[in-house]
Design an enzyme around this catalytic site. Structure first.
Site, PDB file in Angstrom:
ATOM      1  N   ASP A   1     -13.625   7.637  -1.060  1.00 24.95           N
ATOM      2  CA  ASP A   1     -13.265   7.156  -2.397  1.00 24.95           C
ATOM      3  C   ASP A   1     -13.967   7.947  -3.507  1.00 24.95           C
ATOM      4  OD1 ASP A   1     -11.439   5.179  -1.741  1.00 24.95           O
ATOM      5  OD2 ASP A   1     -12.938   3.578  -1.673  1.00 24.95           O
TER       6      ASP A   1
ATOM      7  N   THR B   1      -8.825  -0.857   3.301  1.00 24.78           N
ATOM      8  CA  THR B   1      -8.820  -1.205   1.890  1.00 24.78           C
ATOM      9  C   THR B   1      -9.317  -2.623   1.696  1.00 24.78           C
ATOM     10  OG1 THR B   1      -7.466  -1.136  -0.118  1.00 24.78           O
ATOM     11  CG2 THR B   1      -6.354  -1.830   1.893  1.00 24.78           C
TER      12      THR B   1
ATOM     13  N   GLY C   1      -6.023   5.039 -11.515  1.00 25.54           N
ATOM     14  CA  GLY C   1      -6.525   5.417 -10.200  1.00 25.54           C
ATOM     15  C   GLY C   1      -5.521   6.091  -9.284  1.00 25.54           C
TER      16      GLY C   1
ATOM     17  N   SER D   1       0.828  -1.205   0.000  1.00 21.73           N
ATOM     18  CA  SER D   1       0.000   0.000   0.000  1.00 21.73           C
ATOM     19  C   SER D   1       0.866   1.261   0.000  1.00 21.73           C
ATOM     20  CB  SER D   1      -0.896   0.016   1.237  1.00 21.73           C
ATOM     21  OG  SER D   1      -1.542   1.282   1.333  1.00 21.73           O
TER      22      SER D   1
ATOM     23  N   LYS E   1     -13.859  -3.107   3.341  1.00 16.50           N
ATOM     24  CA  LYS E   1     -14.629  -1.859   3.436  1.00 16.50           C
ATOM     25  C   LYS E   1     -16.072  -2.074   3.901  1.00 16.50           C
ATOM     26  CE  LYS E   1     -11.751   0.626   0.208  1.00 16.50           C
ATOM     27  NZ  LYS E   1     -11.617   1.343  -1.059  1.00 16.50           N
TER      28      LYS E   1
ATOM     29  N   GLY F   1     -17.958  -3.897 -11.509  1.00 17.05           N
ATOM     30  CA  GLY F   1     -17.611  -4.208 -10.126  1.00 17.05           C
ATOM     31  C   GLY F   1     -18.671  -3.710  -9.169  1.00 17.05           C
ATOM     32  N   ALA F   2     -18.778  -4.367  -8.035  1.00 17.42           N
ATOM     33  CA  ALA F   2     -19.757  -3.966  -7.021  1.00 17.42           C
ATOM     34  C   ALA F   2     -19.195  -4.213  -5.626  1.00 17.42           C
ATOM     35  CB  ALA F   2     -21.071  -4.720  -7.217  1.00 17.42           C
ATOM     36  N   GLY F   3     -17.866  -4.173  -5.500  1.00 21.06           N
ATOM     37  CA  GLY F   3     -17.228  -4.330  -4.191  1.00 21.06           C
ATOM     38  C   GLY F   3     -17.152  -2.999  -3.461  1.00 21.06           C
ATOM     39  N   GLY F   4     -16.272  -2.922  -2.497  1.00 22.36           N
ATOM     40  CA  GLY F   4     -16.182  -1.726  -1.654  1.00 22.36           C
ATOM     41  C   GLY F   4     -15.882  -0.468  -2.443  1.00 22.36           C
ATOM     42  N   ALA F   5     -14.987  -0.547  -3.417  1.00 28.36           N
ATOM     43  CA  ALA F   5     -14.627   0.650  -4.178  1.00 28.36           C
ATOM     44  C   ALA F   5     -15.784   1.102  -5.059  1.00 28.36           C
ATOM     45  CB  ALA F   5     -13.395   0.368  -5.030  1.00 28.36           C
TER      46      ALA F   5
HETATM   47  P1  NDP Z   1     -13.419  -5.767  -3.299  1.00 34.50           P
HETATM   48  O1  NDP Z   1     -12.665  -6.996  -2.941  1.00 34.50           O
HETATM   49  O2  NDP Z   1     -14.389  -5.198  -2.347  1.00 34.50           O
HETATM   50  O3  NDP Z   1     -14.227  -6.019  -4.686  1.00 34.50           O
HETATM   51  C1  NDP Z   1     -13.576  -6.626  -5.777  1.00 34.50           C
HETATM   52  C2  NDP Z   1     -14.433  -6.471  -7.017  1.00 34.50           C
HETATM   53  O4  NDP Z   1     -13.721  -7.017  -8.142  1.00 34.50           O
HETATM   54  C3  NDP Z   1     -15.750  -7.248  -6.927  1.00 34.50           C
HETATM   55  O5  NDP Z   1     -16.727  -6.554  -7.675  1.00 34.50           O
HETATM   56  C4  NDP Z   1     -15.375  -8.571  -7.603  1.00 34.50           C
HETATM   57  O6  NDP Z   1     -16.475  -9.268  -8.125  1.00 34.50           O
HETATM   58  C5  NDP Z   1     -14.517  -8.070  -8.727  1.00 34.50           C
HETATM   59  N1  NDP Z   1     -13.620  -9.094  -9.268  1.00 34.50           N
HETATM   60  C6  NDP Z   1     -12.578  -9.693  -8.636  1.00 34.50           C
HETATM   61  N2  NDP Z   1     -11.963 -10.568  -9.467  1.00 34.50           N
HETATM   62  C7  NDP Z   1     -12.640 -10.520 -10.651  1.00 34.50           C
HETATM   63  C8  NDP Z   1     -12.495 -11.181 -11.905  1.00 34.50           C
HETATM   64  N3  NDP Z   1     -11.520 -12.083 -12.106  1.00 34.50           N
HETATM   65  N4  NDP Z   1     -13.353 -10.858 -12.908  1.00 34.50           N
HETATM   66  C9  NDP Z   1     -14.334  -9.937 -12.715  1.00 34.50           C
HETATM   67  N5  NDP Z   1     -14.534  -9.289 -11.541  1.00 34.50           N
HETATM   68  C10 NDP Z   1     -13.693  -9.563 -10.526  1.00 34.50           C
HETATM   69  O7  NDP Z   1     -12.306  -4.687  -3.711  1.00 34.50           O
HETATM   70  P2  NDP Z   1     -12.488  -3.099  -3.776  1.00 34.50           P
HETATM   71  O8  NDP Z   1     -13.810  -2.820  -4.362  1.00 34.50           O
HETATM   72  O9  NDP Z   1     -12.126  -2.495  -2.494  1.00 34.50           O
HETATM   73  O10 NDP Z   1     -11.330  -2.698  -4.830  1.00 34.50           O
HETATM   74  C11 NDP Z   1     -11.486  -2.937  -6.217  1.00 34.50           C
HETATM   75  C12 NDP Z   1     -10.236  -2.421  -6.945  1.00 34.50           C
HETATM   76  O11 NDP Z   1     -10.200  -0.992  -6.883  1.00 34.50           O
HETATM   77  C13 NDP Z   1      -8.968  -2.957  -6.303  1.00 34.50           C
HETATM   78  O12 NDP Z   1      -8.082  -3.462  -7.279  1.00 34.50           O
HETATM   79  C14 NDP Z   1      -8.399  -1.743  -5.596  1.00 34.50           C
HETATM   80  O13 NDP Z   1      -6.993  -1.754  -5.579  1.00 34.50           O
HETATM   81  C15 NDP Z   1      -8.923  -0.569  -6.429  1.00 34.50           C
HETATM   82  N6  NDP Z   1      -9.097   0.642  -5.611  1.00 34.50           N
HETATM   83  C16 NDP Z   1      -8.411   1.781  -5.919  1.00 34.50           C
HETATM   84  C17 NDP Z   1      -8.578   2.916  -5.149  1.00 34.50           C
HETATM   85  C18 NDP Z   1      -7.840   4.153  -5.486  1.00 34.50           C
HETATM   86  O14 NDP Z   1      -7.812   5.072  -4.658  1.00 34.50           O
HETATM   87  N7  NDP Z   1      -7.279   4.276  -6.662  1.00 34.50           N
HETATM   88  C19 NDP Z   1      -9.471   2.959  -3.982  1.00 34.50           C
HETATM   89  C20 NDP Z   1     -10.164   1.720  -3.779  1.00 34.50           C
HETATM   90  C21 NDP Z   1      -9.957   0.605  -4.551  1.00 34.50           C
HETATM   91  P3  NDP Z   1     -17.294 -10.335  -7.190  1.00 34.50           P
HETATM   92  O15 NDP Z   1     -18.256  -9.517  -6.398  1.00 34.50           O
HETATM   93  O16 NDP Z   1     -17.926 -11.240  -8.173  1.00 34.50           O
HETATM   94  O17 NDP Z   1     -16.263 -11.033  -6.318  1.00 34.50           O
END
Ligand code: NDP
Length: 282
Positions: free
Chosen positions: A103, A63, A242, A16, A67, A128-132
């Site tokens: 974010d 991170t 990013g 990080s 989140k 994507g639909a994770g934390g970011a």
């Molecule tokens: P999370 O672990 O919360 O979410 C990960 C996301 O990626 C989910 O939507 C997941 O889908 C998807 N995913 C993972 N692997 C695959 C794949 N092989 N194919 C398709 N979709 C995939 O992570 P975050 O949301 O916190 O972070 C996401 C990215 O954003 C990270 O790489 C992080 O480094 C970056 N980021 C950058 C920031 C910045 O300031 N520039 C700030 C925050 C994040 P599923 O739900 O199906 O698992």
């Protein structure tokens, strides 16, 4: 008096850049602080935060993949964290954690301020639909995009995010398998961590783009190469990584903790210069 402690929690977190960014902000503003990276598996997160608070921890960044867990443990949350359902910044107040999400503000500030781009009236695709993704979706809506289509590998998470946004006329989910049938977009945001292992290509239909499409990867360094290469091959008008968002979301957190807004340009320039060696994102 001991130096106030701050940290970034994640898993993995060793690479990080947050410790380096907060140390630079601290030097610039003359504020004494210690900022470390703490690797915490999800099952140990609550205990690790308790230990940190017990040792005098005053604030934490959070991170992936923590989140949504940070949102759950926050005693109170800011309005933007509530809308996101995810927390990336924790502040210790009166023995309790307050959760915030910087974010989205960081992304919009980078795109509209540093990059000089206009987000208004853009039709947006969020991958994507994770934390970011949860953090940036409300901020993109507030920035004036016309529509937000959310697509995620696990469709139920895209559905949950669309529901949480509560604007069915503007924000809705679709299946990843239907990407070829969604029409074109003038903003495409990659909020997945799919490329973090540095493997492979980012293969999406070129029909998603127009000659004025802005493609944004929340990742930076090596992790951003596949998506940005796809965006250039598709002749997107702009392709942005990013790194600027990373610095801006950190500045938002720094201001929340210390009441001083740091100047981000010098820190951004220094990190951009080193981008060749960066391997991971926050
Ligand atoms: P999370 O672990 O919360 O979410 C990960 C996301 O990626 C989910 O939507 C997941 O889908 C998807 N995913 C993972 N692997 C695959 C794949 N092989 N194919 C398709 N979709 C995939 O992570 P975050 O949301 O916190 O972070 C996401 C990215 O954003 C990270 O790489 C992080 O480094 C970056 N980021 C950058 C920031 C910045 O300031 N520039 C700030 C925050 C994040 P599923 O739900 O199906 O698992």
């Amino acid at each position: 008096m001991s130096t106030p402690r701050y940290a970034v929690f994640g898993h993995p977190v060793a690479h990080s850049l947050s410790p380096r960014i907060h140390a630079a902000f601290a030097r610039q503003t003359g504020i004494a602080l210690e900022y470390t990276a703490i690797d915490t598996a999800p099952h140990d997160f609550v205990a690790a935060l308790d230990r940190f608070a017990g040792e005098g921890g005053k604030g934490a960044n959070v991170t992936l993949p923590l989140k949504e867990a940070a949102f759950a443990i926050s005693a109170t949350v800011t309005e933007r964290a509530r809308r996101a359902g995810a927390v990336n910044t924790l502040s210790r107040n009166d023995g309790r954690w307050q959760g915030d999400n910087t974010d989205g503000a960081g992304l919009v500030r980078d795109l509209t301020g540093r990059q000089g781009l206009d987000l208004r009236a853009r039709r947006a695709l969020l991958l994507g639909a994770g934390g970011a993704a949860r953090g940036v979706a409300p901020a993109l809506l507030d920035a004036g995009i016309s529509e937000l289509v959310i697509v995620n590998r696990s469709p139920e998470r895209a559905d949950a995010l669309a529901d949480a946004l509560g604007e069915p006329d503007r924000a809705h989910s679709r299946y990843w398998a239907d990407l070829g049938d969604l029409g074109d977009f003038t903003l495409i945001v990659n909020a997945t961590s799919a490329s973090r292992d540095g493997k492979g290509e980012f293969s999406l239909p070129f029909g998603l783009t127009t000659p004025r499409t802005l493609a944004v990867d929340l990742n930076y360094g090596e992790a951003a190469i596949p998506f940005l290469a796809w965006a250039r091959a598709a002749h997107c008008h702009d392709a942005v990584d990013g790194l600027g968002m990373l610095v801006e979301q950190a500045a938002e957190a720094f201001e929340a903790w210390h009441g001083v807004r740091p100047d981000t340009d010098a820190v951004y320039a220094e990190l951009r210069d080193r981008d060749k060696v960066l391997v991971t994102a926050d």
